[in-house]
Scaffold this active site. Structure first.
Site, PDB file in Angstrom:
ATOM      1  N   ASP A  13     123.956  73.479  75.794  1.00 62.07           N
ATOM      2  CA  ASP A  13     123.692  74.805  75.224  1.00 62.07           C
ATOM      3  C   ASP A  13     123.725  75.909  76.277  1.00 62.07           C
ATOM      4  OD1 ASP A  13     123.314  73.617  72.730  1.00 62.07           O
ATOM      5  OD2 ASP A  13     121.223  73.198  73.192  1.00 62.07           O
ATOM      6  N   GLU A  14     124.592  75.769  77.255  1.00 60.77           N
ATOM      7  CA  GLU A  14     124.672  76.786  78.312  1.00 60.77           C
ATOM      8  C   GLU A  14     125.561  77.955  77.901  1.00 60.77           C
ATOM      9  OE1 GLU A  14     125.639  73.640  78.759  1.00 60.77           O
ATOM     10  OE2 GLU A  14     124.402  72.692  80.290  1.00 60.77           O
ATOM     11  N   GLY A  15     126.275  77.794  76.790  1.00 64.02           N
ATOM     12  CA  GLY A  15     127.200  78.852  76.375  1.00 64.02           C
ATOM     13  C   GLY A  15     128.640  78.485  76.713  1.00 64.02           C
ATOM     14  N   LYS A  16     128.945  77.202  76.620  1.00 62.39           N
ATOM     15  CA  LYS A  16     130.297  76.735  76.942  1.00 62.39           C
ATOM     16  C   LYS A  16     131.331  77.251  75.942  1.00 62.39           C
ATOM     17  CE  LYS A  16     128.735  72.472  76.687  1.00 62.39           C
ATOM     18  NZ  LYS A  16     127.274  72.656  76.707  1.00 62.39           N
ATOM     19  N   GLY A  17     130.931  77.274  74.658  1.00 64.33           N
ATOM     20  CA  GLY A  17     131.876  77.630  73.601  1.00 64.33           C
ATOM     21  C   GLY A  17     132.538  78.972  73.841  1.00 64.33           C
ATOM     22  N   GLY A  40     127.384  71.504  69.775  1.00 61.65           N
ATOM     23  CA  GLY A  40     127.365  72.632  68.861  1.00 61.65           C
ATOM     24  C   GLY A  40     127.851  73.835  69.644  1.00 61.65           C
ATOM     25  N   GLN A 219     127.820  68.949  75.849  1.00 55.98           N
ATOM     26  CA  GLN A 219     126.506  68.674  76.434  1.00 55.98           C
ATOM     27  C   GLN A 219     126.458  69.241  77.868  1.00 55.98           C
ATOM     28  OE1 GLN A 219     128.018  65.635  74.704  1.00 55.98           O
ATOM     29  NE2 GLN A 219     127.141  66.719  72.994  1.00 55.98           N
ATOM     30  N   ALA A 293     122.283  74.691  67.589  1.00 55.60           N
ATOM     31  CA  ALA A 293     123.412  74.981  66.704  1.00 55.60           C
ATOM     32  C   ALA A 293     123.750  73.769  65.840  1.00 55.60           C
ATOM     33  CB  ALA A 293     124.629  75.395  67.529  1.00 55.60           C
ATOM     34  N   ARG A 297     116.857  72.932  65.641  1.00 59.28           N
ATOM     35  CA  ARG A 297     115.543  72.772  66.300  1.00 59.28           C
ATOM     36  C   ARG A 297     115.314  73.886  67.321  1.00 59.28           C
ATOM     37  NH1 ARG A 297     115.975  66.834  68.798  1.00 59.28           N
ATOM     38  NH2 ARG A 297     118.153  67.462  68.982  1.00 59.28           N
ATOM     39  N   LYS A 325     124.053  84.364  79.364  1.00 57.27           N
ATOM     40  CA  LYS A 325     122.822  84.867  78.749  1.00 57.27           C
ATOM     41  C   LYS A 325     121.912  85.660  79.693  1.00 57.27           C
ATOM     42  CE  LYS A 325     121.800  82.693  74.817  1.00 57.27           C
ATOM     43  NZ  LYS A 325     121.413  81.719  73.816  1.00 57.27           N
ATOM     44  N   LEU A 326     122.535  86.356  80.621  1.00 62.51           N
ATOM     45  CA  LEU A 326     121.772  87.177  81.564  1.00 62.51           C
ATOM     46  C   LEU A 326     121.017  88.287  80.829  1.00 62.51           C
ATOM     47  CD1 LEU A 326     121.327  87.437  84.618  1.00 62.51           C
ATOM     48  CD2 LEU A 326     123.214  89.050  84.687  1.00 62.51           C
ATOM     49  N   SER A 391     128.282  86.519  81.677  1.00 66.90           N
ATOM     50  CA  SER A 391     128.326  86.826  80.253  1.00 66.90           C
ATOM     51  C   SER A 391     127.133  87.717  79.906  1.00 66.90           C
ATOM     52  CB  SER A 391     128.290  85.518  79.471  1.00 66.90           C
ATOM     53  OG  SER A 391     128.104  85.794  78.122  1.00 66.90           O
TER      54      SER A 391
HETATM   55  P1  IMO Z   1     126.207  71.138  73.428  1.00 69.47           P
HETATM   56  O1  IMO Z   1     127.618  70.631  73.584  1.00 69.47           O
HETATM   57  C1  IMO Z   1     121.956  70.320  73.944  1.00 69.47           C
HETATM   58  C2  IMO Z   1     120.604  66.174  73.389  1.00 69.47           C
HETATM   59  C3  IMO Z   1     119.751  65.844  72.184  1.00 69.47           C
HETATM   60  C4  IMO Z   1     118.902  64.721  72.742  1.00 69.47           C
HETATM   61  C5  IMO Z   1     119.876  63.979  73.641  1.00 69.47           C
HETATM   62  C6  IMO Z   1     120.530  62.773  72.992  1.00 69.47           C
HETATM   63  O2  IMO Z   1     126.004  72.033  72.285  1.00 69.47           O
HETATM   64  O3  IMO Z   1     125.697  71.677  74.721  1.00 69.47           O
HETATM   65  P2  IMO Z   1     122.436  62.522  71.140  1.00 69.47           P
HETATM   66  O4  IMO Z   1     122.497  62.996  69.729  1.00 69.47           O
HETATM   67  O5  IMO Z   1     123.533  63.028  72.005  1.00 69.47           O
HETATM   68  O6  IMO Z   1     122.288  61.029  71.255  1.00 69.47           O
HETATM   69  O7  IMO Z   1     121.042  63.126  71.712  1.00 69.47           O
HETATM   70  O8  IMO Z   1     120.884  64.915  73.988  1.00 69.47           O
HETATM   71  N1  IMO Z   1     121.908  66.826  73.079  1.00 69.47           N
HETATM   72  C7  IMO Z   1     122.170  68.122  73.323  1.00 69.47           C
HETATM   73  N2  IMO Z   1     121.389  69.105  73.803  1.00 69.47           N
HETATM   74  N3  IMO Z   1     123.251  70.585  73.662  1.00 69.47           N
HETATM   75  C8  IMO Z   1     124.064  69.597  73.205  1.00 69.47           C
HETATM   76  O9  IMO Z   1     125.371  69.783  73.024  1.00 69.47           O
HETATM   77  C9  IMO Z   1     123.523  68.314  72.975  1.00 69.47           C
HETATM   78  N4  IMO Z   1     124.022  67.151  72.523  1.00 69.47           N
HETATM   79  C10 IMO Z   1     123.024  66.248  72.608  1.00 69.47           C
HETATM   80  O10 IMO Z   1     118.968  66.940  71.806  1.00 69.47           O
HETATM   81  O11 IMO Z   1     117.882  65.224  73.569  1.00 69.47           O
HETATM   82 MG    MG Z   2     125.141  73.724  71.706  1.00 62.04          MG
END
Ligand code: IMO
Ligand code: MG
Length: 406
Positions: A13-17, A40, A219, A293, A297, A325-326, A391
């Site tokens: 969730d660092e803002g890769k998209g 997501g 991730q 996303a 949660r 997200k600065l 960004s």
């Molecule tokens: P993006 O690509 C943030 C976390 C889950 C959980 C752990 C294992 O959007 O950055 P899983 O369903 O993969 O077996 O869950 O990893 N997790 C993420 N956290 N961004 C994601 O993807 C994540 N994909 C899995 O919350 O702690």
């Molecule tokens: Mg995400």
């Protein structure tokens, strides 16, 4: 001609998209190489928002061809949902612009069921990722090539037998109807069929032609099965090594881009030394709209952790930072970043004076408040890698280019 890889440097969730979308406008090929619909990735263009889980973000720019590589796990049902979702937003996904590896593994309803049954400790996304990779490594998995000859049905039924005991024990709210789920799977598999191919060939050809290629990580490095905060990790190789095993082609990346959020978040369980389970954390969550996303949660929020980032930089050999997200840090009197740990593994912070100015939408580095500049400069010095992009908001145009990208 350039080759790029974009990876999350923290817990996802660092803002890769947004960055993948921005780069992919100039790309010929965008490759996902690990993970599945647990990702997501949010892309905002004008007033339209797109959230993608399994299809590479390159699909939105409409220019690049896209690959889901062999290291990924694909849920045919979610794939079909995503194709329909994109189509409702005017983006058609066809086998001419999306190629899915026949060696990628299939996530089935049984995997999702198992994930929900067993995920009590980690707090997974419930997308069946762990159980699917278990079957892969255990050598009982279902590769997508088995859609081509229909043999996935037999393996699905074998899985039903293999996991019979746990299926029978399931409480009613988690239970699975095997017949119904198989019918759904068959229908979705039929739609997936024309996308399945030898993706190694597609990527290799593109490399040979000297195309512009982007690898899109999902991730983050701290969720990597080997290098992350095990066992509170995902089940794939989210760091640079995964790009090689998960695509099957050697690519020399010119730019290895770390996506670094200006503070830290994590969803699910596991250690988080700089977490602010207090008013500060709440403020960060509010400013950054930090809700998952994929699962909705609330994300846990805290200050930047530079020693952890340093580790992530060692693993990935990053040579370019995109700071995201600065704008969510505006309004804090004081901003903190962990710079080391004491002998009990408590973070030791450096304090930075905050800034009150809104910086959303700024595109010129000279327009940033001085205190904001100081924060950026420190990050750069600490990590010994240039901050190339900053960004300043969710939209495509909210970006400062500090170092050339092309
Ligand atoms: P993006 O690509 C943030 C976390 C889950 C959980 C752990 C294992 O959007 O950055 P899983 O369903 O993969 O077996 O869950 O990893 N997790 C993420 N956290 N961004 C994601 O993807 C994540 N994909 C899995 O919350 O702690
Ligand atoms: Mg995400």
């Amino acid at each position: 001609m350039s080759k790029y890889i974009v990876l999350g440097a923290q817990w996802g969730d660092e803002g890769k998209g947004k960055i993948v979308d921005l780069i992919s406008g100039k790309m010929d090929l965008v490759v996902r190489f690990q993970g599945g619909a647990n990702a997501g990735h949010t892309v905002v263009i004008g007033d339209k928002e797109y959230i993608l889980h399994i299809i590479p973000c390159g699909i939105i720019s409409g220019h690049a061809k896209n690959v889901i590589g062999n290291g990924c796990v694909v849920d045919p049902l979610i794939f079909c949902e995503e194709v329909d979702y994109l189509s409702s937003k005017g983006i058609n996904v066809t086998p001419d612009d999306l190629f899915i590896s026949s060696q990628a593994h299939m996530v089935t309803p049984i995997h999702k069921f198992l994930d929900r049954m067993l995920n009590t400790k980690i707090g997974t996304t419930g997308r069946g990722i762990g159980p699917c990779y278990v079957d892969k490594v255990q050598r009982t998995g279902i590769r997508l090539n088995s859609i081509l000859d229909g043999s996935f049905i037999k393996t699905y039924l074998e899985h039903a037998q293999m996991y019979k005991q746990i299926i029978e024990q399931a409480p009613s709210k988690i239970s699975i109807n095997l017949d119904e789920s198989l019918e759904q799977l068959k229908a979705a598999a039929e739609r997936l069929y024309p996308f399945i191919c030898d993706s190694v060939e597609i990527i290799y050809e593109s490399v040979q032609k000297g195309d512009n290629i982007l690898f899109e990580g999902a991730q983050g490095t701290l969720l990597d099965i080997d290098h992350g905060t095990y066992p509170f990790v995902t089940s794939s190789s989210t760091s640079i090594g995964g790009a090689y095993t998960g695509s099957g082609v050697f690519v020399e990346f010119d730019k290895r881009i770390a996506i670094v959020k200006s503070y830290t978040t994590r969803v699910g369980e596991g250690p988080f030394p700089t977490e602010q389970d207090n008013k500060i954390g709440e403020q960060l969550r509010k400013n950054g709209n930090e809700f998952g996303a994929t699962t909705g949660r609330p994300r846990r929020c805290g200050w930047l952790d530079l020693p952890l980032l340093k580790r992530s930089f060692i693993i990935n050999g990053f040579n370019y930072i995109s700071l995201s997200k600065l704008s969510c840090l505006s309004g804090f009197d004081k901003i903190k970043a962990a710079v080391k740990y004491d002998d009990k593994f408590h973070p030791i912070y450096k304090d930075f004076p905050g800034w009150n100015e809104e910086i959303e939408g700024i595109t010129d580095i000279d327009k940033l408040p001085v205190n904001c500049r100081k924060y950026i400069d420190f990050i750069e010095e600490f990590l010994e890698v240039p901050v190339g992009m900053i960004s300043t908001g969710p939209k495509r145009k909210d970006i400062i280019f500090k170092e050339p990208l092309w």
